[in-house]
Structure formats: C-alpha cells, structure tokens
Design a protein around this motif. Sequence first.
Motif, PDB file in Angstrom:
ATOM      1  N   VAL A  98       0.859  -1.209   0.067  1.00  0.00           N
ATOM      2  CA  VAL A  98       0.084  -0.140  -0.102  1.00  0.00           C
ATOM      3  C   VAL A  98       0.863   1.235   0.093  1.00  0.00           C
TER       4      VAL A  98
ATOM      5  N   PHE B  20      -0.449   5.139  -0.642  1.00  0.00           N
ATOM      6  CA  PHE B  20      -1.190   5.184   0.709  1.00  0.00           C
ATOM      7  C   PHE B  20      -0.387   5.475   2.026  1.00  0.00           C
TER       8      PHE B  20
ATOM      9  N   ALA C  86      -5.821   3.620   5.373  1.00  0.00           N
ATOM     10  CA  ALA C  86      -5.085   4.503   5.086  1.00  0.00           C
ATOM     11  C   ALA C  86      -5.441   5.804   4.607  1.00  0.00           C
ATOM     12  N   GLU C  87      -4.803   6.863   4.591  1.00  0.00           N
ATOM     13  CA  GLU C  87      -5.006   8.063   3.864  1.00  0.00           C
ATOM     14  C   GLU C  87      -4.409   8.104   2.088  1.00  0.00           C
ATOM     15  N   HIS C  88      -4.772   8.862   1.614  1.00  0.00           N
ATOM     16  CA  HIS C  88      -4.105   9.032   0.318  1.00  0.00           C
ATOM     17  C   HIS C  88      -4.202  10.604  -0.161  1.00  0.00           C
TER      18      HIS C  88
ATOM     19  N   TYR D 244     -10.542   8.044   4.356  1.00  0.00           N
ATOM     20  CA  TYR D 244      -9.930   6.832   5.005  1.00  0.00           C
ATOM     21  C   TYR D 244     -10.259   5.670   3.837  1.00  0.00           C
ATOM     22  N   TYR D 245      -9.260   4.995   3.702  1.00  0.00           N
ATOM     23  CA  TYR D 245      -9.584   3.897   2.660  1.00  0.00           C
ATOM     24  C   TYR D 245      -8.996   2.486   3.283  1.00  0.00           C
TER      25      TYR D 245
END
Length: 385
Positions: A129, A134, A241-243, A261-262
């Motif tokens: 990731v 991410f 996670a963030e992106h 958030y993913y």
Amino acid sequence: MRKITKIGIAGTGLIGKGLAYEIEKQTEMELAKVLTRRDLSTMEGYPFPNVLTNDVKELTESCDLIVECSGDVIYGTEVIDKAINASLPVITMNAELQVTTGSYFARRGFITEAEGDQPGCLAALHENVVQMGFKPLVYGNIKGFLKLDPNPEDMVYWSKRNGVRLDMTTSFTDGTKVQIEQALVANGLGAGIAEDGLLAPASDDLNETGAELAEEAKRLNHAICEFVLAPKAPPGVFITAEHDPRQKDTLRYYKMGEGPYYTLLQNYHLCHLEIVKTIKRVINGGGVLLNNGESPKFSVAAIAKNGLQPGEKIDKGIGSFQVRGEAVDMTSNNNHVPIGLLVDAVIKQSVEAGKVVTFEDVELPDSLALRAWQETMQEKTVVTK
C-alpha cells in the motif's frame, strides 16, 4: 547454474511439516535438515525421515538458512542463538519469540518474521500500500471470537476438533496471540497502540470501523495497531490509510469509497504456504520483512486471569488458564514479566485477578531468553537516557 539454497527447519508441528512439503517442491531450494525434540524412533509418519535430527549443530552446519517455527520461546531462542552465531539468516513464524527475544537477535544478525501469519501479512500489505502512495493509519487484525478466560473443557474440545495444541487453542481464544501479533507489528513497522490491551472494537463493517480507528490514530498523531472482533469477516488483515486528496475522485471510481480513509483488505493468511515467499525474498536479497526492532517500545505483559497464589507454578504462560497476554507500553510497564518468559515459573507473592505480573511476583529459571530480555531492557534504558 542456479544456486540451490539448503533450508533447515526447526519444528515438526503443523507449520514445520507443512513447510517441508512446500520446500520439497521448489527447484531452487533443498530441504537439508529438520530439527525436532521428539524421539526420532517415534517419527515414522514424518514424510522426510532422512532429514530429521535432534542436533542443533547438525542443523546449522547443514543449512544456508534456518526457518524457526517451533512455537516455543525458550527453546526457539536457544536454536536461533546457534544459527545467528553461525552467521545464518533466520526466518521465524514465531511471533511469541519475536516480541520476547527478537530484538536481542536483531542487534546481532539477520532475523525476520515470515509472511503467512498475520504480522508478516500486515508487513507485506504495508509494503504494497505504501508503494501505491497510501499512508497507513491502522494496521488491523481480524478476529472472529474472544473469551478472556475460557474454560478448559471447551479448549480441549476445540483443540481436538481442529488438531491444534491445547495451549495454542487457548492463546487464540483468550486474545494472547493477537495481542502478541499486534505488539510485533507496532515494533516492527514503527507504529503504536491506542492503549494497553488495545481497543478491540466489535465490527460488522470493516470500512466503518477502520475509519473510526483511523480517526483515533489521527487524534494520537501516530499509526496504531489494532484488532477487530468481526465474526462475519474473513480471517485476514487490513490497513486503513489516507491518500493524496487529488486522487479522491479516482479512488471513488475504483470503488474505494468517499475517503478520506480507505481500507485495504487481505482476506486470508495461509501460514506455512506463504513462508516460501519470505524464503525467496531473503535468498534474493530482499531484506527483513518484519522483526521486533533493535529497541522495541511495546511488549506483551502477563495478566492474571484469576488470583495467583504464592507457590503456584506456571508451566507455560502462553495458552495457560492462569494468565493471558496484553500488549503494553514498555516505558510505563518497565517491570512487567513478558508472558513468553513465564515457563516453569513459581509465584512468590499474591497477584490479584486482572493485575500485571511483575518480576517481584515470580521466580523464573535462568535461560538465554531471560538474559536476552534483560539486555533488551538495559539497551532501552541507555537509548532513552
């Protein structure tokens, strides 16, 4: 001509035996030796009897790489010590050992946890990731059932039904194993925990729960290692996670949700079947996947399930009906006894139910594992001064 790497295995249980089958099929590896403590005359059913040995020296002298998967902290520490002294790289599927003595070995040689169990799977997912841009906030472990103080009758039943040792079954059920796994991930990936014992939220929706945990991580200003109780979820791991906000529309199109958030899910962990991936990683110079780090911040303390009395003996803490493990911050719990060291231990003074067992409470036999822990704590004290 392609080099054939000679692989040694320490352990002949479920993991060790299954790994032996997989190594035997590989063209660039050879199953050289398998170390066991069992009487070799009782091992007629083992599929590769010609490689069995009771001699650690024979193991280290015959192999280019060792996989330690005995599931035993004290014994495994002795074996790895011999391997590190012989300058051999060591792969473990033994999170219990990693959080107890892994840092001692990380300062001395090459040691990595394998992909396959949840910590190694989270480390591999982390690599994946991060390469996609991410920023992990939550390293999540999925657990279907938890009972902090299970009764022996139930554990015997499930142990026999699943063909897994009684102590292992108990440590899975009372949460000790997942606490160990997440402490290892926190140390190895430079993350933290939200609180001692972890938050352990129940979850019917991993995306929703992942987002809630991500909010907690943002509040704490560091990534956290957690587990969720999600009986309907698959037996895998996840990272929330963030992106980059500029990718929001594309991520929505890719069915990742609205953000910010993913949650990225790996819906399996296949233990010994995945160890081969880590062996190939090491052979090809890929480096450490995950270990406990040279200066860990988190450990797994022994918590009394019921009151412990002077003179009471604990044969093995992990998977016992006397204590369970909880991930703890080492700075605020600097006198706790790691549950992995509670082997042939004798209680010296009463410990109330729910309390952390300290070194004043218990007498431990001398072992390399105990000395390794003491060195790690001394090193930590020096680093923090």
